[in-house]
Write a protein that holds these residues in place. Structure first.
Motif, PDB file in Angstrom:
ATOM      1  N   TRP A 287     107.770  46.081  74.839  1.00 56.24           N
ATOM      2  CA  TRP A 287     106.569  46.472  74.114  1.00 56.24           C
ATOM      3  C   TRP A 287     105.332  45.979  74.853  1.00 56.24           C
ATOM      4  O   TRP A 287     105.312  44.877  75.407  1.00 56.24           O
ATOM      5  N   SER A 288     104.302  46.808  74.887  1.00 52.97           N
ATOM      6  CA  SER A 288     103.101  46.499  75.677  1.00 52.97           C
ATOM      7  C   SER A 288     102.523  45.136  75.312  1.00 52.97           C
ATOM      8  O   SER A 288     102.064  44.386  76.186  1.00 52.97           O
ATOM      9  N   ARG A 289     102.557  44.798  74.031  1.00 51.54           N
ATOM     10  CA  ARG A 289     102.015  43.517  73.597  1.00 51.54           C
ATOM     11  C   ARG A 289     102.804  42.358  74.202  1.00 51.54           C
ATOM     12  O   ARG A 289     102.243  41.345  74.623  1.00 51.54           O
ATOM     13  N   LEU A 290     104.125  42.516  74.268  1.00 49.23           N
ATOM     14  CA  LEU A 290     104.980  41.455  74.790  1.00 49.23           C
ATOM     15  C   LEU A 290     104.843  41.293  76.300  1.00 49.23           C
ATOM     16  O   LEU A 290     105.237  40.262  76.852  1.00 49.23           O
ATOM     17  N   ALA A 291     104.312  42.297  76.965  1.00 47.68           N
ATOM     18  CA  ALA A 291     104.170  42.226  78.420  1.00 47.68           C
ATOM     19  C   ALA A 291     103.002  41.356  78.860  1.00 47.68           C
ATOM     20  O   ALA A 291     102.828  41.115  80.060  1.00 47.68           O
ATOM     21  N   ASP A 292     102.209  40.863  77.927  1.00 48.00           N
ATOM     22  CA  ASP A 292     101.045  40.031  78.250  1.00 48.00           C
ATOM     23  C   ASP A 292     101.507  38.601  78.531  1.00 48.00           C
ATOM     24  O   ASP A 292     101.673  37.786  77.627  1.00 48.00           O
ATOM     25  N   ALA A 293     101.706  38.303  79.803  1.00 44.81           N
ATOM     26  CA  ALA A 293     102.225  36.990  80.198  1.00 44.81           C
ATOM     27  C   ALA A 293     101.234  35.868  79.913  1.00 44.81           C
ATOM     28  O   ALA A 293     101.650  34.713  79.734  1.00 44.81           O
ATOM     29  N   SER A 294      99.949  36.179  79.850  1.00 38.35           N
ATOM     30  CA  SER A 294      98.969  35.123  79.584  1.00 38.35           C
ATOM     31  C   SER A 294      99.104  34.613  78.151  1.00 38.35           C
ATOM     32  O   SER A 294      98.988  33.404  77.896  1.00 38.35           O
ATOM     33  N   VAL A 295      99.360  35.507  77.200  1.00 35.38           N
ATOM     34  CA  VAL A 295      99.582  35.088  75.814  1.00 35.38           C
ATOM     35  C   VAL A 295     100.858  34.258  75.726  1.00 35.38           C
ATOM     36  O   VAL A 295     100.901  33.224  75.060  1.00 35.38           O
ATOM     37  N   ALA A 296     101.902  34.711  76.420  1.00 35.35           N
ATOM     38  CA  ALA A 296     103.174  33.979  76.404  1.00 35.35           C
ATOM     39  C   ALA A 296     103.016  32.573  76.971  1.00 35.35           C
ATOM     40  O   ALA A 296     103.581  31.608  76.448  1.00 35.35           O
ATOM     41  N   ALA A 297     102.234  32.447  78.028  1.00 39.37           N
ATOM     42  CA  ALA A 297     102.028  31.130  78.643  1.00 39.37           C
ATOM     43  C   ALA A 297     101.251  30.204  77.709  1.00 39.37           C
ATOM     44  O   ALA A 297     101.546  29.004  77.609  1.00 39.37           O
ATOM     45  N   ARG A 298     100.263  30.743  77.010  1.00 43.14           N
ATOM     46  CA  ARG A 298      99.493  29.926  76.060  1.00 43.14           C
ATOM     47  C   ARG A 298     100.368  29.505  74.881  1.00 43.14           C
ATOM     48  O   ARG A 298     100.282  28.375  74.390  1.00 43.14           O
ATOM     49  N   LEU A 299     101.219  30.411  74.432  1.00 44.20           N
ATOM     50  CA  LEU A 299     102.142  30.070  73.344  1.00 44.20           C
ATOM     51  C   LEU A 299     103.103  28.977  73.794  1.00 44.20           C
ATOM     52  O   LEU A 299     103.392  28.041  73.033  1.00 44.20           O
ATOM     53  N   TRP A 300     103.592  29.072  75.018  1.00 44.64           N
ATOM     54  CA  TRP A 300     104.503  28.051  75.554  1.00 44.64           C
ATOM     55  C   TRP A 300     103.827  26.671  75.540  1.00 44.64           C
ATOM     56  O   TRP A 300     104.415  25.693  75.084  1.00 44.64           O
ATOM     57  N   ALA A 301     102.600  26.620  76.031  1.00 39.18           N
ATOM     58  CA  ALA A 301     101.875  25.345  76.066  1.00 39.18           C
ATOM     59  C   ALA A 301     101.651  24.804  74.659  1.00 39.18           C
ATOM     60  O   ALA A 301     101.817  23.598  74.409  1.00 39.18           O
ATOM     61  N   ALA A 302     101.299  25.682  73.728  1.00 38.25           N
ATOM     62  CA  ALA A 302     101.096  25.252  72.344  1.00 38.25           C
ATOM     63  C   ALA A 302     102.395  24.757  71.727  1.00 38.25           C
ATOM     64  O   ALA A 302     102.405  23.773  70.968  1.00 38.25           O
ATOM     65  N   SER A 303     103.499  25.405  72.065  1.00 38.98           N
ATOM     66  CA  SER A 303     104.804  25.009  71.529  1.00 38.98           C
ATOM     67  C   SER A 303     105.204  23.634  72.042  1.00 38.98           C
ATOM     68  O   SER A 303     105.781  22.829  71.302  1.00 38.98           O
ATOM     69  N   CYS A 304     104.896  23.358  73.308  1.00 34.68           N
ATOM     70  CA  CYS A 304     105.152  22.015  73.854  1.00 34.68           C
ATOM     71  C   CYS A 304     104.354  20.971  73.087  1.00 34.68           C
ATOM     72  O   CYS A 304     104.879  19.900  72.728  1.00 34.68           O
TER      73      CYS A 304
END
Length: 318
Positions: A287-304
């Protein structure tokens, strides 16, 4: 499709053998997770059911054994809402390797008020996403010990219409249960794809795949007492919906294929064939939304930050 002319078509009714394999299904005592566990048990593998309710886990194991003679199935007790308990829970697996984990367990609330885990996280985000994020950290050494392990994250079609609010991951503002659930599943899917990017960056043998079950209803799900009993009224009432959606036994198919099919690759998204809602499993365009690696990286940092856990992929998670 990933399959080529030299690869036989995938048959959901005739799964490949996986004798000697060790699989873990979180939430394997109910719903789609139960059917994932049942289907994987039929391959000859050892299947561990991660559950916070021992009585329900016993019922699920009895149901599997009644359907799959000689099934190698066991229960492991843990609670994804209690992050501090997960390391000890993983140790209780008492295995030297893990060939796959299906991150399936989840909480879905229909009504307010907003609830929190014991760690102070919004219940659905804290369990569905943060719990699996933390669990992955403790499972990685076992997964890295297998030749080609899979981490399969169960997303949801409900996530497709949602968007993460990175400034309010805990849904403290304008809490709406259905939206919070969809966002928690979206976070899981972002995590599964970002995890694979990071695994590839360190040449890990572990692959991360994201799946979703489409539309899966109890009324279209075959009975598996005591886990699920479908009444005649529910079966008749749900029949018209079968044109668009399916039962939870079929909702399990994408996850089972992601565990077993060597043609499935890390970083892929798999779901039902017909409009993403029903049918046999196939690979979908991410899905186009899931392809946004910058959002995924920010979520990863927040999850840490939220869990206090840093997943060290370079050290195999150790």
């Amino acid at each position: 499709m990933v399959s080529t002319s030299s690869t036989p078509p995938w048959d959901v009714q005739r799964l490949p053998r996986a004798d000697g394999g060790v699989f873990l299904v979180t939430g394997g005592n109910a719903g789609i997770g139960y059917f994932v566990a049942e289907q994987l048990s039929a391959t000859g593998a050892t299947v561990a059911l991660g559950s916070r309710n021992p009585a329900k886990a016993e019922g699920a194991m009895a149901a599997i054994r009644s359907r799959v003679p000689g099934a190698r199935v066991r229960a492991v007790r843990w609670d994804l809402a209690d992050l501090s308990s997960l390391r000890t829970a993983v140790e209780s697996l008492e295995v030297d390797r893990l060939d796959a984990v299906v991150h399936n367990a989840g909480v879905a609330l229909d009504d307010p008020p907003r609830r929190e885990t014991g760690d102070g996280h919004e219940l659905m985000f804290g369990t569905n996403h943060l719990g699996h994020f933390a669990l992955t950290r403790w499972l990685l050494p076992l997964l890295s010990a297998a030749p080609a392990a899979r981490i399969v994250t169960m997303g949801s079609f409900a996530a497709k219409s949602e968007r993460l609010d990175l400034d309010d991951l805990q849904s403290r503002q304008d809490y709406r249960p259905q939206r919070a659930y969809g966002r928690s599943k979206l976070a899981q899917m972002y995590f599964g794809l970002e995890l694979d990017r990071r695994l590839r960056a360190v040449d890990s043998t572990v692959a991360s795949v994201v799946v979703h079950p489409g539309g899966a209803l109890d009324s279209l799900t075959p009975s598996r007492p005591p886990v699920h009993v479908r009444t005649t009224g529910a079966r008749l009432g749900g029949a018209p919906a079968a044109l668009l959606v399916q039962g939870k036994h079929a909702g399990a198919w994408p996850a089972v294929r992601a565990v077993l099919d060597p043609a499935v690759r890390g970083g892929e998204l798999w779901g039902p064939r017909v409009f993403g809602l029903r049918g046999k499993p196939r690979r979908e365009v991410v899905w186009s939304r899931l392809a946004d690696a910058s959002v995924a990286a920010r979520l990863w940092a927040a999850s840490c930050d939220l869990t206090g856990i840093d997943i060290d992929l370079g050290a195999g998670g150790a």
